[in-house]
Every structure is written in C-alpha cells, then in structure tokens.
Design a protein around this motif. Structure first.
Motif, PDB file in Angstrom:
ATOM      1  N   GLN A 123       0.653  -0.902   0.103  1.00 13.46           N
ATOM      2  CA  GLN A 123       0.137  -0.111   0.202  1.00 13.46           C
ATOM      3  C   GLN A 123       0.828   0.995  -0.249  1.00 13.46           C
ATOM      4  O   GLN A 123       1.752   1.775   0.812  1.00 13.46           O
ATOM      5  CB  GLN A 123      -0.967   0.136   1.495  1.00 13.46           C
ATOM      6  N   LEU A 124       0.964   1.863  -1.063  1.00  9.41           N
ATOM      7  CA  LEU A 124       1.053   3.431  -0.871  1.00  9.41           C
ATOM      8  C   LEU A 124       0.663   4.334  -0.575  1.00  9.41           C
ATOM      9  O   LEU A 124      -0.281   4.962  -1.705  1.00  9.41           O
ATOM     10  CB  LEU A 124       2.361   3.020  -2.555  1.00  9.41           C
ATOM     11  N   THR A 125       1.012   5.378  -0.168  1.00  7.92           N
ATOM     12  CA  THR A 125      -0.140   6.380  -0.103  1.00  7.92           C
ATOM     13  C   THR A 125       1.220   8.107  -0.117  1.00  7.92           C
ATOM     14  O   THR A 125       2.024   7.397   0.705  1.00  7.92           O
ATOM     15  CB  THR A 125      -0.121   6.587   1.568  1.00  7.92           C
ATOM     16  N   TRP A 126       0.681   8.904  -0.790  1.00 11.14           N
ATOM     17  CA  TRP A 126       1.890   9.605  -1.638  1.00 11.14           C
ATOM     18  C   TRP A 126       0.990  10.942  -1.617  1.00 11.14           C
ATOM     19  O   TRP A 126       0.431  10.897  -2.108  1.00 11.14           O
ATOM     20  CB  TRP A 126       2.775   9.443  -2.579  1.00 11.14           C
ATOM     21  N   THR A 127       2.055  12.208  -1.182  1.00  6.28           N
ATOM     22  CA  THR A 127       1.085  13.131  -1.728  1.00  6.28           C
ATOM     23  C   THR A 127       2.443  14.064  -2.597  1.00  6.28           C
ATOM     24  O   THR A 127       3.603  14.065  -2.863  1.00  6.28           O
ATOM     25  CB  THR A 127       1.859  14.240  -0.451  1.00  6.28           C
ATOM     26  N   GLU A 128       1.238  14.751  -3.303  1.00  7.45           N
ATOM     27  CA  GLU A 128       2.491  15.749  -5.352  1.00  7.45           C
ATOM     28  C   GLU A 128       1.589  16.553  -4.749  1.00  7.45           C
ATOM     29  O   GLU A 128       0.239  16.306  -5.504  1.00  7.45           O
ATOM     30  CB  GLU A 128       1.794  13.977  -5.832  1.00  7.45           C
ATOM     31  N   ASN A 129       2.494  17.608  -5.147  1.00  4.57           N
ATOM     32  CA  ASN A 129       1.782  18.950  -5.045  1.00  4.57           C
ATOM     33  C   ASN A 129       1.181  19.440  -4.328  1.00  4.57           C
ATOM     34  O   ASN A 129      -0.035  19.927  -4.931  1.00  4.57           O
ATOM     35  CB  ASN A 129       1.100  19.471  -6.925  1.00  4.57           C
ATOM     36  N   GLY A 130       0.656  18.733  -2.659  1.00  5.72           N
ATOM     37  CA  GLY A 130      -0.325  19.671  -1.405  1.00  5.72           C
ATOM     38  C   GLY A 130      -1.777  18.484  -2.302  1.00  5.72           C
ATOM     39  O   GLY A 130      -2.551  18.545  -1.919  1.00  5.72           O
ATOM     40  N   THR A 131      -1.455  16.852  -2.905  1.00  6.03           N
ATOM     41  CA  THR A 131      -2.716  16.250  -2.990  1.00  6.03           C
ATOM     42  C   THR A 131      -2.341  14.696  -2.175  1.00  6.03           C
ATOM     43  O   THR A 131      -0.979  14.675  -3.176  1.00  6.03           O
ATOM     44  CB  THR A 131      -3.372  16.557  -4.627  1.00  6.03           C
ATOM     45  N   GLU A 132      -3.096  14.247  -1.787  1.00  8.71           N
ATOM     46  CA  GLU A 132      -3.078  12.795  -1.621  1.00  8.71           C
ATOM     47  C   GLU A 132      -3.415  12.000  -2.106  1.00  8.71           C
ATOM     48  O   GLU A 132      -4.497  11.835  -3.207  1.00  8.71           O
ATOM     49  CB  GLU A 132      -3.844  12.990   0.019  1.00  8.71           C
ATOM     50  N   PHE A 133      -2.980  10.705  -2.416  1.00 10.48           N
ATOM     51  CA  PHE A 133      -3.230  10.086  -3.283  1.00 10.48           C
ATOM     52  C   PHE A 133      -2.570   8.701  -2.916  1.00 10.48           C
ATOM     53  O   PHE A 133      -1.872   8.257  -1.705  1.00 10.48           O
ATOM     54  CB  PHE A 133      -1.929   9.497  -4.665  1.00 10.48           C
ATOM     55  N   TYR A 134      -3.609   7.419  -3.309  1.00 13.58           N
ATOM     56  CA  TYR A 134      -3.176   5.903  -2.429  1.00 13.58           C
ATOM     57  C   TYR A 134      -3.313   4.900  -3.301  1.00 13.58           C
ATOM     58  O   TYR A 134      -4.133   4.690  -5.095  1.00 13.58           O
ATOM     59  CB  TYR A 134      -4.281   6.005  -1.772  1.00 13.58           C
ATOM     60  N   GLN A 135      -2.115   3.583  -3.716  1.00 15.54           N
ATOM     61  CA  GLN A 135      -2.616   3.130  -4.464  1.00 15.54           C
ATOM     62  C   GLN A 135      -2.134   1.790  -3.706  1.00 15.54           C
ATOM     63  O   GLN A 135      -1.002   1.655  -2.796  1.00 15.54           O
ATOM     64  CB  GLN A 135      -1.891   2.839  -5.344  1.00 15.54           C
TER      65      GLN A 135
END
Length: 141
Positions: A123-135
């Motif tokens: 499970q990958l949770t990351w922040t990119e340009n102020g937006t949170e993502f999950y895959q």
C-alpha cells in the motif's frame, strides 16, 4: 437399550462436542483483527476514497512489482513524499512501513526480497503537489 437411553446419550454427546469446540476456540492464539483501531479508520474512510479517486485521474501506474528482482518500483515525481506499507494479512507481526521521499527524478526500486514468502498487500500513500494519493498492489512472493 431403549429409546430413552439412546436420546439421553445423544444429547450428552452433542453437549460434549459443543463444549469441546467452545474450549478449543477460546484457547486459540493468533486471532487478529485487520486493524487495532478499525472504528476510527472506518470514520476516516471518505478520505481514503478521495485519495483513490485522485490516483485514478493520474495517467501513469505509480506502483509496480517486479517478480524477478523481488522489488517494488515507484514512479513518483521529484519532491513526492509518502509511506509504503507492506501488509501481511495472516500475521500482523510481519507488517512493515517504509517512508518514501523522492529526491531525484526517475523510478525508484525498493527491494522486498527479505520478506517472508506468501501473500502481501503493498500500500502506497503519497503527497504530490499538495494532493494526497493512494495505490495498492496485491502480490505473492
């Protein structure tokens, strides 16, 4: 033997079997919940749905698994920060968390060859340009 004794012995045998099953289930070790604080996680699940929706809008696959080298490949842009959770559903003691920070451009490989063979959820949770993502990826080592 008459009917009364047969019925009585059947009832005693049934009660004995049920009591044995109850004792076995009470003494059982290794019964684990998916999460210790699943009520709080359920309340915050809308945030998780938003992260997954944001990930679907991306035009690339961020999380990949290479079975030959037993490595997780991350395709994140420079400056992205996040967390990689290696989750083993059958044994909570094997779970691991790896902080991820992308300093340079290009794909980043994280070796997971040291993990115990079996079924894993990456499970990958990351922040990119102020937006949170999950895959999430389901893999078998």
């Amino acid at each position: 033997m008459d009917w009364g004794k047969g019925i009585l012995l059947s009832i005693i045998a049934f009660v004995g079997i049920i009591m044995t099953m109850v004792i076995i289930s009470v003494r059982m070790d290794g019964i684990e919940l998916v999460r210790d604080n699943y009520y709080e996680a359920e309340i915050k699940y809308q945030e998780q749905i938003d992260r997954e929706s944001s990930t679907l809008l991306l035009d690339r696959e961020v999380l990949a698994f290479d079975s030959q080298s037993k490595a997780v490949i991350l395709d994140l842009p420079k400056g992205a920060k996040g967390n990689l959770n290696l989750y083993r559903p059958s044994d909570v003691s094997l779970d691991q968390s790896v902080p991820v920070e992308i300093i340079e451009s290009g794909k980043k490989q994280i070796s997971i060859a040291s993990l115990k063979p079996g079924y894993w959820r990456v499970q990958l949770t990351w922040t990119e340009n102020g937006t949170e993502f999950y895959q999430e990826k389901k893999i078998t080592l």
